[in-house]
Design a protein around this motif. Sequence first.
Motif, mmCIF file in Angstrom:
data_model
loop_
_atom_site.group_PDB
_atom_site.id
_atom_site.type_symbol
_atom_site.label_atom_id
_atom_site.label_comp_id
_atom_site.label_asym_id
_atom_site.label_seq_id
_atom_site.Cartn_x
_atom_site.Cartn_y
_atom_site.Cartn_z
ATOM 1 N N ILE A 51 85.034 -112.057 -19.689
ATOM 2 C CA ILE A 51 84.124 -112.610 -18.675
ATOM 3 C C ILE A 51 84.669 -112.228 -17.309
ATOM 4 O O ILE A 51 85.875 -112.403 -17.043
ATOM 5 C CB ILE A 51 84.036 -114.146 -18.785
ATOM 6 C CG1 ILE A 51 83.336 -114.530 -20.091
ATOM 7 C CG2 ILE A 51 83.312 -114.750 -17.589
ATOM 8 C CD1 ILE A 51 83.460 -116.000 -20.449
ATOM 9 N N VAL A 52 83.806 -111.675 -16.473
ATOM 10 C CA VAL A 52 84.178 -111.361 -15.092
ATOM 11 C C VAL A 52 83.440 -112.348 -14.196
ATOM 12 O O VAL A 52 82.206 -112.446 -14.264
ATOM 13 C CB VAL A 52 83.797 -109.910 -14.724
ATOM 14 C CG1 VAL A 52 84.160 -109.613 -13.267
ATOM 15 C CG2 VAL A 52 84.490 -108.916 -15.664
ATOM 16 N N SER B 72 82.993 -103.352 -10.413
ATOM 17 C CA SER B 72 83.869 -102.256 -10.848
ATOM 18 C C SER B 72 84.742 -102.693 -12.028
ATOM 19 O O SER B 72 84.955 -101.934 -12.981
ATOM 20 C CB SER B 72 84.745 -101.806 -9.666
ATOM 21 O OG SER B 72 85.642 -100.806 -10.077
ATOM 22 N N VAL B 73 85.235 -103.933 -11.966
ATOM 23 C CA VAL B 73 86.014 -104.452 -13.102
ATOM 24 C C VAL B 73 85.132 -104.483 -14.355
ATOM 25 O O VAL B 73 85.550 -104.047 -15.439
ATOM 26 C CB VAL B 73 86.569 -105.863 -12.782
ATOM 27 C CG1 VAL B 73 87.159 -106.509 -14.040
ATOM 28 C CG2 VAL B 73 87.612 -105.802 -11.672
ATOM 29 N N VAL C 205 87.147 -112.605 -9.885
ATOM 30 C CA VAL C 205 86.859 -111.688 -8.769
ATOM 31 C C VAL C 205 85.881 -112.413 -7.845
ATOM 32 O O VAL C 205 84.830 -111.895 -7.474
ATOM 33 C CB VAL C 205 86.294 -110.334 -9.254
ATOM 34 C CG1 VAL C 205 86.564 -109.264 -8.193
ATOM 35 C CG2 VAL C 205 86.875 -109.907 -10.585
ATOM 36 N N GLY C 206 86.252 -113.622 -7.492
ATOM 37 C CA GLY C 206 85.349 -114.517 -6.759
ATOM 38 C C GLY C 206 85.362 -114.327 -5.255
ATOM 39 O O GLY C 206 84.786 -115.141 -4.532
ATOM 40 N N GLY C 207 86.004 -113.271 -4.742
ATOM 41 C CA GLY C 207 86.002 -113.033 -3.300
ATOM 42 C C GLY C 207 86.562 -114.240 -2.553
ATOM 43 O O GLY C 207 87.599 -114.806 -2.955
ATOM 44 N N ALA D 101 90.471 -100.587 -8.242
ATOM 45 C CA ALA D 101 90.763 -101.985 -8.578
ATOM 46 C C ALA D 101 90.268 -102.306 -9.991
ATOM 47 O O ALA D 101 90.956 -102.987 -10.762
ATOM 48 C CB ALA D 101 90.122 -102.918 -7.552
ATOM 49 N N GLY D 102 89.085 -101.811 -10.338
ATOM 50 C CA GLY D 102 88.570 -102.018 -11.697
ATOM 51 C C GLY D 102 89.483 -101.397 -12.733
ATOM 52 O O GLY D 102 89.777 -101.992 -13.784
ATOM 53 N N GLN D 103 89.982 -100.199 -12.415
ATOM 54 C CA GLN D 103 90.870 -99.513 -13.362
ATOM 55 C C GLN D 103 92.231 -100.209 -13.444
ATOM 56 O O GLN D 103 92.853 -100.230 -14.513
ATOM 57 C CB GLN D 103 91.028 -98.048 -12.938
ATOM 58 C CG GLN D 103 89.706 -97.289 -12.994
ATOM 59 C CD GLN D 103 89.823 -95.848 -12.508
ATOM 60 O OE1 GLN D 103 90.838 -95.189 -12.655
ATOM 61 N NE2 GLN D 103 88.737 -95.342 -11.927
#
Length: 432
Positions: free
Chosen positions: A7-8, A17-18, A223-225, A379-381
Amino acid sequence: MTSVDAIVIGAGVIGSSVALELARGARSVLCVDKGPAAGAGSTSASSSIIRYSYSTRDAVLTAWESAACWRDWAGHLGVEDPDGMARFIGAGYLNLCTTGYDGTVVMALWDELGIPYEWYDEAQLHERYPGFDIGRFYPPKRIDDPDFAADPDGELTAFYNGDSGYIDDPMLAAHNLAHAARHHGAEFRFRQTVVEIGRRGGHVTGVRLASGEELDAPVVVNVGGPHSAIINDMAGVAGEMRIGHRPLRQEVYAVPAPAGFGLDDGGPIVADLDLGQYFRPQPGGTLLVGGTEPECDVLEWIDNPDDFLDVPTVDHWETSMLRLARRLPEFGVPPRPVGLAALYDASDDWVPIYDGSSLAGYYMACGTSGNQFKNAPLAGQFIRALIDAADDGVDHDRDPVQFAGPLTGRSINLGAFSRRRDPAVTSGTVMG
Ligand SMILES: Cc1cc2nc3c(=O)[nH]c(=O)nc-3n(C[C@H](O)[C@H](O)[C@H](O)COP(=O)(O)OP(=O)(O)OC[C@H]3O[C@@H](n4cnc5c(N)ncnc54)[C@H](O)[C@@H]3O)c2cc1C
């Protein structure tokens, strides 16, 4: 109950991107966002500048590697988005050198990594950009400071990189990443707020939504900023962070570009820490103008990222415009503010946090400090590499994962982005 591999939380440019990279790695992915669309959070307000002028080797290399993805966006995504594709606009980047920010650290890193640049002395800077007042006014001052209009005490030099630019539509970039992620099977759910992180026996188990629905997964990525500190609190990992991160309000303005500084005139992106600002051209003959947190300015830390003033204020506007008019004497200050206010998720050292945690399966991509739009592709990678390494039994806290840059083959030490690092020595500003 819905059950997926990962879950992202958050579908901004980095969350999308993740999601893409995890889906590419053959994981089933569900990306949940409380907003209405991919990139509608802080990403939509981004100045989306792609530059390589950071204070540490890993940060410079990450930006340089990521830029290759932006330049070949269709190739990076592997699929065309029918809603349109974000574009890299190669404007070039001019870094004015001043007291305390003379460029020696950045240029030494660029020399090491083979990033090309030109250096301009005072005469060359004046010749290339006659529209500048190249006076050195350091330190930046508030407009109520009696010395605000004082004469300069010297002239500036600069360095220039022609491979820099910006992305014309940051929200579309997030949309493109989400589209590519869906192409690889990821699912996105919008207007769904995560209110709880499930935990059992030291392992993350999934999330609970405000609707009451529970989503099950052995991997959850925050990745909630600007909301990511709240989410880390929900996961019970806030106490183990050695690097803090919190929302910081920022204003960005759109103003008419004076001759020589518009996109059609070949105007560059300019970092002007001498006056505490940056600006870049954009289509339509305007400049975007933002701040670089000079010491004289009071930083607006925000307690609740759902409650802040999202329009410019006259006070900040006037300061910014008069600073700009010092550097660009031909600039005519518009009668009223045009722009926006949005939030950075600023970390203590202005370096992002890309890491796992003591809660097995719980990861974070946060503390992006107003300077990580450009690094979304890597960042995703990075997050995928961290998850893969943990699956292989690597303890990243003890034995930091090394990421091989696809462009240069050079190694990026992901320990540089650890939540438990010693604070990095940086400019202490959005420049990183
Ligand atoms: C004004 C401004 C200018 C910038 N300029 C630049 C620049 O020139 N160059 C550069 O490289 N970077 C820049 N940045 C930084 C860059 O834009 C950000 O680092 C990047 O966009 C962050 O993306 P993200 O996906 O991490 O976060 P966001 O885009 O903020 O996405 C986070 C998402 O999480 C969702 N969310 C939050 N909490 C929950 C919850 N509980 N449940 C479900 N969903 C949740 C939100 O709805 C949001 O959509 C700038 C930032 C700002 C604000």
